[in-house]
Design an enzyme around this catalytic site. Structure first.
Site, PDB file in Angstrom:
ATOM      1  N   HIS A 159       2.785   6.321   3.939  1.00  8.34           N
ATOM      2  CA  HIS A 159       1.900   5.483   3.114  1.00  8.34           C
ATOM      3  C   HIS A 159       1.763   4.135   3.797  1.00  8.34           C
ATOM      4  CE1 HIS A 159       0.100   4.588  -0.977  1.00  8.34           C
ATOM      5  NE2 HIS A 159       0.092   3.405  -0.366  1.00  8.34           N
ATOM      6  N   HIS A 180      -1.505   1.591   5.520  1.00  7.95           N
ATOM      7  CA  HIS A 180      -2.945   1.371   5.672  1.00  7.95           C
ATOM      8  C   HIS A 180      -3.216   0.721   7.025  1.00  7.95           C
ATOM      9  CE1 HIS A 180      -4.053   2.347   1.465  1.00  7.95           C
ATOM     10  NE2 HIS A 180      -2.826   1.908   1.203  1.00  7.95           N
ATOM     11  N   ASP A 186      -9.587   7.062   3.247  1.00 10.88           N
ATOM     12  CA  ASP A 186      -9.574   6.577   1.866  1.00 10.88           C
ATOM     13  C   ASP A 186     -11.011   6.550   1.346  1.00 10.88           C
ATOM     14  OD1 ASP A 186      -9.232   5.286  -0.522  1.00 10.88           O
ATOM     15  OD2 ASP A 186      -8.506   3.406   0.329  1.00 10.88           O
ATOM     16  N   GLY A 199      -7.392   1.713  -3.589  1.00 18.38           N
ATOM     17  CA  GLY A 199      -8.221   0.744  -4.287  1.00 18.38           C
ATOM     18  C   GLY A 199      -7.783   0.526  -5.722  1.00 18.38           C
ATOM     19  N   HIS A 231      -3.307   7.404  -4.602  1.00 15.65           N
ATOM     20  CA  HIS A 231      -2.507   6.375  -5.262  1.00 15.65           C
ATOM     21  C   HIS A 231      -2.590   6.629  -6.768  1.00 15.65           C
ATOM     22  CE1 HIS A 231      -3.287   4.596  -1.390  1.00 15.65           C
ATOM     23  NE2 HIS A 231      -2.783   3.408  -1.687  1.00 15.65           N
ATOM     24  N   GLU A 283       0.593   3.092  -9.953  1.00 13.34           N
ATOM     25  CA  GLU A 283       0.912   1.798  -9.341  1.00 13.34           C
ATOM     26  C   GLU A 283       0.546   0.666 -10.292  1.00 13.34           C
ATOM     27  OE1 GLU A 283      -0.276  -0.774  -5.325  1.00 13.34           O
ATOM     28  OE2 GLU A 283      -1.575   0.870  -5.987  1.00 13.34           O
ATOM     29  N   ASP A 327       3.267   0.366   2.768  1.00 14.21           N
ATOM     30  CA  ASP A 327       1.951   0.152   2.182  1.00 14.21           C
ATOM     31  C   ASP A 327       1.112  -0.761   3.076  1.00 14.21           C
ATOM     32  OD1 ASP A 327      -0.127   0.372   0.371  1.00 14.21           O
ATOM     33  OD2 ASP A 327       0.833  -0.773  -1.223  1.00 14.21           O
TER      34      ASP A 327
END
Length: 339
Positions: A19, A21, A142, A174, A201, A204, A283
């Site tokens: 995980h 980005h 994504d 997002g 996701h 969260e 992340d």
């Protein structure tokens, strides 16, 4: 272990990160150079102030706004070369053996960039890193909650029209509040039907109902974050029984402060104790000032995991990956031999 001993050992230990980005692995030095290029009139003091402003946020939506603003600093697909150079440095600093990373094309598509040019850049840079480091990288595109269902459908259409082997699936990141899972069921169904892996996701910034929807509507194979799952015992049982992997990002969760105020109260320890398939991830290293070795250290020093616990979590990182069973076994065997 002392901190130095811990970092030395866990840098050597085989591990994956699942995980992460890509746009958030870029270094601050690179971002600073992008600002200087865009605004050459700024002196060093003004650049410092602009960097401070960019990273001044206090909640998830503020972070997403900053994320998008930084994406807008890219001038062309050639800028991805800087991005992947910073990713290579990150991989080497943290001793990563394998990486599955999210790429978010929506903001760049809105700038008029060609999807095929972006995919070609991803493929070329991933192969370059593999040649230099021996580390495999695979990408998940994504399709984005933030920009809505129609945008997600367009992203998938582009992905289907220009496939590269380095892209193995789709993700849904997002704003969880703005983009509930029920808007994206058709996109995920079509992606799965075309051989893509599907992750999302959830849990969260919204309660366990978001995780349920992600499992039931999107049929996600892994859950990004998932921390609100701890509020629903039935959900916890399902996550255990089906061994649905959780991509847990403790520092990120403390930053957003929706469900976790301090690392010491993070539910990752309960997930682990109840034998959920937990992985440890960062992340967005750029935005949260944390790298994977730091997350392992914090888990040891502040959350209460033992070294053996963390070796199990490193093992989980391969089990939860989309590697072949043969490659998973190879990495786990190397991990088990590491002293």
């Amino acid at each position: 272990m002392t901190k130095d001993e811990f970092y030395e050992y866990f840098k050597r230990l085989p591990k994956a990160e699942l995980h992460l980005h890509i746009e958030a692995v870029v270094g601050r030095k690179t971002i600073r150079s992008f600002i200087r290029r865009r605004r050459p009139e700024l002196d060093e003091s003004a650049l410092d102030a602009e960097m401070t402003r960019l990273f001044d946020y206090s909640d998830l939506n503020g972070f997403i706004a900053s994320y998008i603003e930084i994406q807008n600093l890219y001038d062309s697909v050639d800028d991805f070369d800087y991005l992947f150079s910073d990713l290579q440095d990150y991989i080497l600093r943290n001793g990563l053996s394998y990486v599955e990373i999210f790429a978010a094309p929506s903001a760049f598509l809105k700038k008029g960039w060609k999807f095929s040019d972006m995919m070609d850049s991803y493929a070329r840079n991933i192969r370059k890193i593999k040649a230099k480091t021996g580390v495999d990288i695979r990408m998940l595109v994504d399709v984005s909650r933030t920009f809505g269902a129609e945008n997600a459908e367009r992203n998938l259409e582009l992905l289907l029209s220009y496939r590269i082997p380095e892209v193995i699936g789709i993700g849904l990141g997002g704003s969880e509040q703005k983009g509930p899972a029920n808007l994206f069921g058709d996109v995920f169904e079509r992606a799965r039907a075309n051989g893509f892996h599907a992750v999302a996701h959830a849990g969260e910034d919204v309660g366990p109902e978001s995780v349920w929807d992600t499992l039931n509507i999107l049929k996600a194979e892994r859950i990004g974050h998932g921390i609100s799952s701890v509020q629903d015992d039935n959900l916890m049982k399902v996550l255990f029984e089906k061994q649905i992997p959780l991509e847990v990002c403790p520092t990120s969760n403390v930053f957003t402060k929706k469900y976790v105020q301090e690392l010491s109260e993070h539910p990752i320890i309960e997930f682990f104790d109840r034998n959920l398939l937990v992985t440890l991830n960062t992340d967005d290293p750029l935005f949260f000032g944390v790298e994977l070795l730091d997350e392992y250290w914090k888990a040891y020093n502040e959350i209460g995991f033992s070294v053996d616990d963390l070796k199990k979590i490193a093992r989980n990182s391969f089990k939860a990956s989309f590697l072949s069973e043969e490659k998973k076994s190879e990495f786990i065997a190397l991990l088990d031999k590491t002293n």
